[in-house]
Each structure stands twice: as structure tokens, then as C-alpha cells.
Write an enzyme that holds these catalytic residues in place. Structure first.
Site, PDB file in Angstrom:
ATOM      1  N   GLY A  28       0.811  -1.209   0.000  1.00  0.00           N
ATOM      2  CA  GLY A  28       0.000   0.000   0.000  1.00  0.00           C
ATOM      3  C   GLY A  28       0.843   1.256   0.000  1.00  0.00           C
ATOM      4  N   ALA A  29       0.210   2.395   0.357  1.00  0.00           N
ATOM      5  CA  ALA A  29       0.853   3.706   0.251  1.00  0.00           C
ATOM      6  C   ALA A  29       1.421   3.862  -1.161  1.00  0.00           C
ATOM      7  CB  ALA A  29       1.932   3.880   1.314  1.00  0.00           C
ATOM      8  N   LEU A  30       0.568   3.625  -2.135  1.00  0.00           N
ATOM      9  CA  LEU A  30       1.005   3.540  -3.527  1.00  0.00           C
ATOM     10  C   LEU A  30       1.488   4.886  -4.054  1.00  0.00           C
ATOM     11  CD1 LEU A  30      -1.815   1.264  -5.007  1.00  0.00           C
ATOM     12  CD2 LEU A  30       0.304   0.603  -3.863  1.00  0.00           C
ATOM     13  N   HIS A  34       4.847   2.289  -7.865  1.00  0.00           N
ATOM     14  CA  HIS A  34       3.846   1.217  -7.947  1.00  0.00           C
ATOM     15  C   HIS A  34       2.997   1.364  -9.206  1.00  0.00           C
ATOM     16  CE1 HIS A  34       4.393   1.579  -3.443  1.00  0.00           C
ATOM     17  NE2 HIS A  34       4.628   0.295  -3.625  1.00  0.00           N
ATOM     18  N   GLY A 147       9.906  -3.898  -8.459  1.00  0.00           N
ATOM     19  CA  GLY A 147      10.813  -2.807  -8.788  1.00  0.00           C
ATOM     20  C   GLY A 147      12.260  -3.158  -8.495  1.00  0.00           C
ATOM     21  N   GLN A 153      15.784  -7.872  -2.552  1.00  0.00           N
ATOM     22  CA  GLN A 153      14.497  -8.573  -2.540  1.00  0.00           C
ATOM     23  C   GLN A 153      14.196  -9.190  -3.900  1.00  0.00           C
ATOM     24  OE1 GLN A 153      10.620  -6.982  -0.759  1.00  0.00           O
ATOM     25  NE2 GLN A 153      10.369  -6.436  -2.913  1.00  0.00           N
ATOM     26  N   LEU A 184      11.543   6.915  -5.669  1.00  0.00           N
ATOM     27  CA  LEU A 184      10.247   6.922  -5.005  1.00  0.00           C
ATOM     28  C   LEU A 184      10.162   5.792  -3.982  1.00  0.00           C
ATOM     29  CD1 LEU A 184       7.758   7.699  -7.915  1.00  0.00           C
ATOM     30  CD2 LEU A 184       8.721   9.255  -6.227  1.00  0.00           C
ATOM     31  N   SER A 185       9.612   6.119  -2.828  1.00  0.00           N
ATOM     32  CA  SER A 185       9.437   5.155  -1.748  1.00  0.00           C
ATOM     33  C   SER A 185       8.268   5.604  -0.890  1.00  0.00           C
ATOM     34  CB  SER A 185      10.704   5.079  -0.887  1.00  0.00           C
ATOM     35  OG  SER A 185      10.458   4.358   0.311  1.00  0.00           O
TER      36      SER A 185
END
Length: 276
Positions: A28-30, A34, A147, A153, A184-185
Site C-alpha cells: 500500500g501507500a502507492l 507502484h 521494482g 528482494q 520513489l518510496s
């Protein structure tokens, strides 16, 4: 767009879908990063499923699980605007029906998970492996989109898919940056104006390292000095030069080099990297 909260509803939907399915797992917190993953999935698949699940097993004891941003209504509005078919929003009890001590334990491969983020955040990648494999099992996607910003990861997930013989194509997607070049994060919202300005040293360090490589410098020790000089006003957890197995390098290997940085601006810990 359907918003599904239970595994049974997701399975019912998936049972009736025969064409290709793209999957974008998120917490979330797109943001626009994303969005780029979702847009690529929409282009490459008949159906796109996104998940929004803040996974507790990948947070350490002193990390920000409770404080992690959860603007669900905003996230759902963006997904609907983009044309996502299904957003899967499970509760913790859906994803983890048993208590921790009763669960089957999954562990990320040590050769990829013990260093860098794994050294700083004990058990983090075990939690990532837990949730990603559960989601893959439920969604059964044709392709899944991740990403490159979370490079370690990504490498671990690629390894897990190959090791467990999963018929899923992992699609790496380029880092999306703001106009000031900061990657972006979802954690960027924690930065105040002063900290954000300080954080710009991170992409600047990587840009200067790339320029030095382009001019012929191949020695990782020299390149690291260039980067650390630019990062000197931040608290740097690491700036490392590795191959795609995360083995340390002394000399840049074209097409097989990852330069990874983790640093703090104020209390906010930020990641970035460069694929050479």
C-alpha cells in the site's frame, strides 16, 4: 474493479479466469513507482491483480509496522483509475491462519539474504519469502512485477521462483524517480524539507559513481570513496559493490554489477541502487 478481502473470494475469482494474469504485490501507500508496475502489468496481461497487505513478518521488533502508512481509500482509488481488475486486501488472520510458533517456517536463501539488508534487518527476507510465496500460491499469476529499487528482494524472489519450480515470470521494473532524482518510496513521506534535501545526496552519489565508471574507473575501492564523500552528511549503513549473487567485487563487471546504498536522512532509512 473488485476489492476482495478473503482467500475464498480470491480463489473463486481466479478459478474463472483463463487468460494471463499479471500480479503486483504491494504494502500500500502507492506512489508512481507502484503505478509504473501496474501500468506495465495492464499492458502485458489480460487481467491484473494487485494486493495491498502490510506484512507483519518482514518487520523487526524496532521497526515501523504500526506506523507504516495505510491510505487504503486513496490506494483503491488509484487502482480503479488505472484499470486494475482486482485488489486483494486480506487481513493478517487470512494470510497467517496460525500463530507464529505453529507455522511452517520458510527461510530466504542465506547466500542472498545474510548481507546488506539482511544483516541490518534480521529475519526481514524470511518474512518477505513467507508472504510472497503465499500470495503466489493464492494468485497463481502468469507474471509478477517487482521494482529494481529493492534489488536484494528482487534477486531473492527470482531465486525462490526458480528453486521452487514455480511457473511464474518475474518482471524486474526500472526505478522510478521524482523530479529531484530521489527514488520513489512509501517512506519518503516521513522526510521533512531539510531531510529531503539531504537525501538527494543518495542519487547524486550514484550518479557520480556512474560518471566515473563511464570515464573508465573500474576499481570499486576508488568508486566507493567517490560515493562516500558525497554521502558524508548522512548516516550511511552501507555502500557496496556486488555481483548479481551479492558477492563483493573489487573491479566493476559490466552487466553483472550492483551498487547498493542504504542511508538515513533524519530517522528515515532510504535505499537506492545502480545496476551497471
Amino acid at each position: 474493479m473488485q476489492v476482495l478481502e478473503t482467500i475464498s473470494d480470491l480463489r473463486e475469482y481466479r478459478k474463472n479466469v483463463k487468460e494471463s494474469v499479471g500480479f503486483v504485490p504491494t504494502m500500500g501507500a502507492l506512489h508512481k513507482g507502484h503505478q509504473s508496475l501496474i501500468e506495465r502489468s495492464l499492458k502485458e496481461n489480460f487481467h491484473t491483480i494487485t494486493s495491498v497487505f502490510v506484512n507483519p513478518t518482514q518487520f523487526g521488533a524496532n521497526e515501523d509496522f504500526s506506523a507504516y502508512p495505510r491510505p487504503l481509500e486513496k490506494d483503491l482509488a488509484l487502482c480503479e483509475k488505472l484499470g486494475v481488475d482486482v485488489v486483494f486486501v486480506p487481513k493478517i488472520s487470512e494470510m497467517y491462519p496460525y500463530k507464529s510458533e505453529q507455522r511452517l517456517k520458510l527461510y530466504a536463501p542465506k547466500f542472498l539474504s545474510h548481507s546488506l539488508e539482511g544483516a541490518m534487518r534480521k529475519g526481514h527476507f524470511d518474512g518477505v519469502a513467507q508472504v510472497v510465496l503465499r500470495l503466489f500460491h493464492l494468485v497463481n499469476p502468469t507474471r509478477a512485477y517487482f521494482g529494481k529499487k529493492d534489488a536484494q528482494q528482487l534477486l531473492i524472489i527470482q531465486h525462490l521462483v526458480k528453486d521452487l519450480l514455480l511457473d511464474i515470470e518475474i518482471v524486474p521494473c526500472e526505478i522510478v524517480r521524482d523530479s529531484d532524482h530521489l527514488a520513489l518510496s512509501s517512506r519518503n513521506v516521513y522526510l521533512n524539507a531539510v531531510e529531503r534535501k539531504q537525501a538527494l545526496a543518495i542519487p547524486k552519489a550514484l550518479e557520480n559513481i556512474q560518471q566515473a565508471i563511464d570515464m573508465g574507473e573500474k576499481a570499486c575501492e576508488m568508486l566507493k570513496k567517490i560515493g562516500l564523500e558525497i554521502l558524508k552528511n548522512l548516516e550511511v549503513d552501507y555502500l557496496e559493490f556486488c555481483n548479481h549473487k551479492l558477492e563483493p567485487l573489487k573491479i566493476i563487471e559490466p552487466t553483472n554489477t550492483l551498487i547498493l546504498v542504504a542511508a538515513r536522512a533524519g530517522k528515515t532509512r532510504l535505499l537506492d541502487n545502480l545496476w551497471v
